[in-house]
Each structure stands twice: as C-alpha cells, then as structure tokens.
Design a protein around this motif. Structure first.
Motif, PDB file in Angstrom:
ATOM      1  N   GLN A 247      32.657  40.088  35.010  1.00  0.00           N
ATOM      2  CA  GLN A 247      31.971  40.424  33.757  1.00  0.00           C
ATOM      3  C   GLN A 247      30.840  39.436  33.483  1.00  0.00           C
ATOM      4  N   PHE A 248      31.123  38.145  33.647  1.00  0.00           N
ATOM      5  CA  PHE A 248      30.098  37.122  33.431  1.00  0.00           C
ATOM      6  C   PHE A 248      28.920  37.345  34.376  1.00  0.00           C
ATOM      7  N   ALA A 249      29.207  37.559  35.666  1.00  0.00           N
ATOM      8  CA  ALA A 249      28.151  37.755  36.649  1.00  0.00           C
ATOM      9  C   ALA A 249      27.305  38.976  36.329  1.00  0.00           C
ATOM     10  N   ALA A 250      27.956  40.060  35.923  1.00  0.00           N
ATOM     11  CA  ALA A 250      27.223  41.285  35.602  1.00  0.00           C
ATOM     12  C   ALA A 250      26.314  41.082  34.406  1.00  0.00           C
ATOM     13  N   GLU A 251      26.807  40.390  33.369  1.00  0.00           N
ATOM     14  CA  GLU A 251      26.034  40.204  32.145  1.00  0.00           C
ATOM     15  C   GLU A 251      24.960  39.132  32.286  1.00  0.00           C
ATOM     16  N   ALA A 252      25.218  38.127  33.124  1.00  0.00           N
ATOM     17  CA  ALA A 252      24.279  37.010  33.233  1.00  0.00           C
ATOM     18  C   ALA A 252      23.140  37.285  34.199  1.00  0.00           C
ATOM     19  N   PHE A 253      23.441  37.884  35.351  1.00  0.00           N
ATOM     20  CA  PHE A 253      22.386  38.064  36.344  1.00  0.00           C
ATOM     21  C   PHE A 253      22.494  39.375  37.124  1.00  0.00           C
ATOM     22  N   GLY A 254      23.289  40.319  36.628  1.00  0.00           N
ATOM     23  CA  GLY A 254      23.376  41.620  37.279  1.00  0.00           C
ATOM     24  C   GLY A 254      24.194  41.624  38.545  1.00  0.00           C
TER      25      GLY A 254
ATOM     26  N   PRO B  16      26.264  23.688  41.685  1.00  0.00           N
ATOM     27  CA  PRO B  16      25.688  22.384  41.990  1.00  0.00           C
ATOM     28  C   PRO B  16      25.728  21.480  40.764  1.00  0.00           C
ATOM     29  N   ALA B  17      25.840  20.189  40.996  1.00  0.00           N
ATOM     30  CA  ALA B  17      26.039  19.252  39.894  1.00  0.00           C
ATOM     31  C   ALA B  17      24.878  19.243  38.903  1.00  0.00           C
ATOM     32  N   MET B  18      23.671  19.580  39.330  1.00  0.00           N
ATOM     33  CA  MET B  18      22.520  19.530  38.440  1.00  0.00           C
ATOM     34  C   MET B  18      22.275  20.845  37.710  1.00  0.00           C
ATOM     35  N   MET B  19      23.094  21.880  37.999  1.00  0.00           N
ATOM     36  CA  MET B  19      22.957  23.168  37.292  1.00  0.00           C
ATOM     37  C   MET B  19      24.237  23.974  37.486  1.00  0.00           C
ATOM     38  N   PHE B  20      25.255  23.649  36.727  1.00  0.00           N
ATOM     39  CA  PHE B  20      26.555  24.277  36.928  1.00  0.00           C
ATOM     40  C   PHE B  20      26.892  25.244  35.794  1.00  0.00           C
ATOM     41  N   ASP B  21      27.786  26.189  36.100  1.00  0.00           N
ATOM     42  CA  ASP B  21      28.189  27.209  35.135  1.00  0.00           C
ATOM     43  C   ASP B  21      29.586  26.914  34.592  1.00  0.00           C
ATOM     44  N   VAL B  22      29.785  27.248  33.328  1.00  0.00           N
ATOM     45  CA  VAL B  22      31.085  27.136  32.677  1.00  0.00           C
ATOM     46  C   VAL B  22      31.440  28.514  32.117  1.00  0.00           C
ATOM     47  N   VAL B  23      32.527  29.088  32.608  1.00  0.00           N
ATOM     48  CA  VAL B  23      32.950  30.421  32.180  1.00  0.00           C
ATOM     49  C   VAL B  23      34.263  30.290  31.416  1.00  0.00           C
ATOM     50  N   VAL B  24      34.289  30.779  30.187  1.00  0.00           N
ATOM     51  CA  VAL B  24      35.491  30.806  29.359  1.00  0.00           C
ATOM     52  C   VAL B  24      35.822  32.275  29.058  1.00  0.00           C
ATOM     53  N   PRO B  25      36.935  32.561  28.349  1.00  0.00           N
ATOM     54  CA  PRO B  25      37.377  33.951  28.219  1.00  0.00           C
ATOM     55  C   PRO B  25      36.367  34.935  27.644  1.00  0.00           C
ATOM     56  N   SER B  26      35.407  34.485  26.830  1.00  0.00           N
ATOM     57  CA  SER B  26      34.443  35.432  26.278  1.00  0.00           C
ATOM     58  C   SER B  26      33.147  34.721  25.923  1.00  0.00           C
ATOM     59  N   GLU B  27      32.074  35.508  25.821  1.00  0.00           N
ATOM     60  CA  GLU B  27      30.776  34.970  25.418  1.00  0.00           C
ATOM     61  C   GLU B  27      30.839  34.427  23.988  1.00  0.00           C
TER      62      GLU B  27
ATOM     63  N   VAL C   4      44.463  35.201  27.734  1.00  0.00           N
ATOM     64  CA  VAL C   4      44.609  34.942  29.169  1.00  0.00           C
ATOM     65  C   VAL C   4      44.965  33.482  29.381  1.00  0.00           C
ATOM     66  N   SER C   5      45.623  33.214  30.498  1.00  0.00           N
ATOM     67  CA  SER C   5      45.993  31.835  30.815  1.00  0.00           C
ATOM     68  C   SER C   5      45.053  31.221  31.835  1.00  0.00           C
ATOM     69  N   GLU C   6      44.256  32.048  32.491  1.00  0.00           N
ATOM     70  CA  GLU C   6      43.282  31.553  33.457  1.00  0.00           C
ATOM     71  C   GLU C   6      42.136  32.545  33.556  1.00  0.00           C
ATOM     72  N   ILE C   7      41.032  32.062  34.111  1.00  0.00           N
ATOM     73  CA  ILE C   7      39.877  32.933  34.310  1.00  0.00           C
ATOM     74  C   ILE C   7      40.040  33.646  35.648  1.00  0.00           C
ATOM     75  N   GLY C   8      40.312  34.931  35.589  1.00  0.00           N
ATOM     76  CA  GLY C   8      40.519  35.711  36.796  1.00  0.00           C
ATOM     77  C   GLY C   8      39.253  36.390  37.263  1.00  0.00           C
ATOM     78  N   PHE C   9      39.411  37.213  38.297  1.00  0.00           N
ATOM     79  CA  PHE C   9      38.255  37.887  38.894  1.00  0.00           C
ATOM     80  C   PHE C   9      37.540  38.782  37.889  1.00  0.00           C
ATOM     81  N   ASP C  10      38.272  39.489  37.049  1.00  0.00           N
ATOM     82  CA  ASP C  10      37.649  40.431  36.119  1.00  0.00           C
ATOM     83  C   ASP C  10      36.691  39.728  35.170  1.00  0.00           C
ATOM     84  N   ARG C  11      37.097  38.563  34.644  1.00  0.00           N
ATOM     85  CA  ARG C  11      36.215  37.826  33.731  1.00  0.00           C
ATOM     86  C   ARG C  11      35.012  37.270  34.480  1.00  0.00           C
ATOM     87  N   LYS C  12      35.215  36.778  35.698  1.00  0.00           N
ATOM     88  CA  LYS C  12      34.091  36.286  36.486  1.00  0.00           C
ATOM     89  C   LYS C  12      33.115  37.416  36.780  1.00  0.00           C
TER      90      LYS C  12
END
Length: 448
Positions: free
Chosen positions: A405-412, A328-339, A395-403
């Motif tokens: 990983q982000f989801a697991a580390e951010a909110f389980g 959502p525009a008022m609370m959006f996520d930005v995922v890049v290759p690593s934390e 990497v050239s794009e953010i694929g499923f594996d990185r997403k």
C-alpha cells in the motif's frame, strides 16, 4: 525587505492563505511555522522557535544552510564576475560538466537546467530526439510536468506517449520485448529502500539486450545513494541520468548527464532557456564537489544517518508502534500502520523541535552531528510515546500488504503480479499496440 515583527506563525499563515498559499500543498501537508532563518540543519521561525530539519529541505540541501564554502563561492562569483551572461557558455559550466563526467560512470557530456522536473523533461526530449522514437516507459515520480501525471498506476497515456510499468518486472519485460523498436527510453526513479541495485542492473541489462536507452532519474539519489549515486555507487549502467537535489546545496540547478550521442541531440530536442546560463549556482555546485572530493563527508553523513535510522526503529519498537525502517542511511523510509498515524507522530515530534518528513522519507545533511541526531531522536521519541499512548493498533507488525500500500501510494509501485496488475499489463499492451503516435521526437528549435 520583509518583516515579521510582532506576528505569530498562525497570523502569517493566514496572510499567506489570502495571497499565495495553496491550501493542501503549502498548508495542509506542512507543519505550522513560517521560517525566517536557517543555518546548518536548524531553522528559526518568526516566533523565535528553533526546529531541526530532518528533511534536508526535501532533499535540496546536502551540506546544510549557510555553508561557508557555498556562500563564499556564490558571493565571490557575483561580486567578481556577474550573474548571467549573453552567452550560454561560461567557465563554471564547463568546469562543472567536467567534474560531473569524472564523478559518474555514465558521464560523457552534460547539459544543465534549473529544477529536477525540468531535467527529467529534458531527458525524455533528448531520448526521443536521439532515437527518433516516441514511446517512453517509466516508473516512479519524475516531477510535476504534464507528461508525467499518471505515474501512480500501470497504464499508457496517449496524450504524452508515456507508459508506466510501476516497477513491476513482468510489466517491464513484456513491454520492452514487445515494443523495443518503438521505445525511445526506459526512465526509472530509484527507490532504494524498496529495490536494490541488482534490480536496476537487471533493468539496464534487459534494455541493452533490446537496444533501448536506459535512463535513471537520480534527482535525489545522485548525491544520497552514495558518492556516485545508483549509477556509480550501485554500479548500474545508464545511458542518461538526471540530477538536481543537493547538487548545488539548495540553489536552483539540475543536470542531464549521459552518452554523448544522446546529449548531442540537444539541438534536435528543441531545448533552451535563459536561466540555464545563470552561473552562481554552478559556482555553488563546484564548491559542493570540492567539499565532497575525498569521500570523508559522505562516510560521516552515512554514519549519522544510520544512527538516526537505527534510533527511530528502536524507539518505535520500544513504544509499541509497528514499523518497517529501511533504505540508504542518507535517505531512508519509515513505514507505520497508516499515513494518518505517520502524520500524527511527526506532528507531535514537531512540537518538540524536529521537522520530519511526514510521508516517511528522512534525510540528513553534512550539518548533522551526534547532537543533531540526539535532538531528532529525543523529539521523535516524545512524539511517538504521545501517539502510542492514545492510539490502538490493529496489527502487530508491518506486513506485505501495508508495504505494498505504501509503495503504491508513494511512487506507484506494483510489488506483486496479482490479477489487477496482470489485467493492467494486458490493457497497457493493447493501448500501445492500437495507438496513433502523435508526439514529435524532434520539436521546433528553441530560442532564448
């Protein structure tokens, strides 16, 4: 009165390190500034440097600092009426409860607390007292209290009587179907960048089919997913919702709202607290409700948030940093290759006057206009270009594996049914089936 005359940010950080600061929480995960004033979404540190807050104070601010309606509501109430009364009931409490019940479809009755963590803990106490059951199923972060320390992995915690299903629908449906008669409630924190409203509606409907309470932790989303949160804007039925951040525009207040039959278990749940009767934050919350009443501010905030979100996506693409931007525009996520890369980008942007959330979730306030968006994007672009010029990307794009990983580390979040997840589900089922229930659904009466 405190003074910082002649002191630098670093000197005061060292002073804080000696007497109050946690090394990681207060220093290691923050940018190096000690702020002495904030107005709107701008902050000024002790050295006179101005920074734009793109975190909305971790979501606590909805209208921005020093908003005149909120400031007037609080000062007028303190001067004309007082701060806290012997009675737990006050006119602002009653009026605010009425307004929230009008705003959110789940609302029949409301009780109040002081923080999001307190509200979520109240919610599970209410669910247990109302149902006489002990088991809680949950996904997502619900605060720092003891009952919720294992939210990052699928499993069962015998000490708290809480089982986490990690947003995994296979785990959710298996646990609800197998243990419905023992479940006091299913409690989910919406992650709207990752799961749409249809996902939460499916969970809600499945709970209803099995006679299980469905609870939404809308501590952040109640005012940011849309004007009526996931419950109303997303049309997701819920028996209980919790809210806090933005509700009183930075002043300490939270609420548990829902079906009267659940809220009426308040006495049996043993809930109390002296400062739940503090009235100036409720006056502030009423001012927020007035400001948002006609819906135009939410529409404007969403426009500003979309400008920011689209601009950040375009900048990352232009400098060659792979990224996924959504929500959502008022609370959006930005995922890049690593934390680590995320930290480097936002740390570099900070040097150009913008304080982003380094974990990746950005939030605007009603104090944002096009000038603020332009400033944020200018600082972000300078930071991103600096980092891109000195970093190689594998990497050239953010694929499923990185997403994932982000989801697991951010909110389980467990986004797929791989072998590890399926084994965790089976182990969780076994642990629940073999447990000896030890959590009282009806604690001792509260006092105070």
């Amino acid at each position: 009165m405190t003074t910082a005359a002649g002191h630098t940010n670093q000197e005061l950080i060292e002073r804080a390190r000696r007497v109050t600061a946690a090394e990681k929480y207060d220093i290691g995960t923050r940018f190096p500034a000690i702020y002495r004033r904030a107005e709107g979404s701008w902050m000024t540190d002790v050295e006179g440097n101005r920074s734009l807050d793109v975190t909305a104070a971790s979501g606590a601010l909805l209208l921005g600092n020093c908003h005149p309606l909120v400031s007037a509501a609080i000062t007028d109430y303190i001067q004309d009426y007082g701060t806290v009364f012997a009675s737990t009931l006050s006119l602002p409490r009653i009026e605010l409860a009425e307004r929230l019940c009008e705003r959110f479809p789940a609302g029949e009755k409301v009780v109040f607390g002081k923080s999001g963590s307190e509200a979520t803990t109240m919610a599970i106490r209410l669910a247990r007292a109302a149902t006489g059951r002990e088991l809680i199923l949950t996904s997502g972060f619900h605060g720092w209290h003891d009952w919720h320390q294992s939210y990052l992995q699928i499993g069962y915690d015998a000490g708290s009587g809480v089982a986490c299903f990690g947003y995994n629908k296979t785990a959710f449906k298996r646990l609800v179907a197998e243990f419905a008669d023992e479940i006091a409630g299913v409690f989910v924190t919406p992650e709207p960048a990752w799961f749409d409203a249809a996902y939460y509606r499916e969970l809600s409907e499945f709970c209803a089919q099995h006679g299980v309470l469905f609870m939404l932790d809308e501590v952040i989303t109640s005012m940011r997913y849309g004007p009526n949160g996931v419950n109303g804007t997303g049309e997701v039925p819920a028996d209980i919702i919790t809210m806090s951040k933005g509700m009183a525009n930075g002043h300490s207040l939270s609420a548990v709202l829902g079906k009267a039959e659940v809220i009426d278990a308040y006495d049996d749940a043993g809930i109390g607290g002296t400062y739940t009767r503090e009235v100036p934050p409720m006056a502030a919350a009423l001012a927020v409700q007035d400001f948002l009443a006609d819906g135009t501010e939410h529409e404007r905030c969403q426009r500003m948030g979309k400008l920011l979100m689209d601009g950040m996506r375009d900048i990352l693409a232009s400098v060659g940093i792979p990224a996924w931007v959504g929500g959502p525009a008022m609370m959006f996520d930005v995922v890049v290759p690593s934390e680590a890369l995320s930290w480097d980008i936002y740390r570099a942007a900070f040097d150009h006057g913008a304080y982003f959330e380094d974990s990746g979730t950005q939030m605007v306030t009603a104090a944002f206009g096009e000038a603020e968006v332009d400033h944020a994007l200018t600082a972000f672009e300078k930071g991103a270009r600096k980092v891109a010029a000195t970093t190689d990307f594998e990497v050239s794009e953010i694929g499923f594996d990185r997403k994932a990983q982000f989801a697991a580390e951010a909110f389980g979040g467990a986004l797929e049914d791989d072998d590890r997840v399926l084994k965790s589900i089976e182990e969780t089922v076994r642990q629940i089936a073999e447990r000896t229930p030890g959590i009282s659904p009806r604690p001792l009466p509260a006092c105070g």
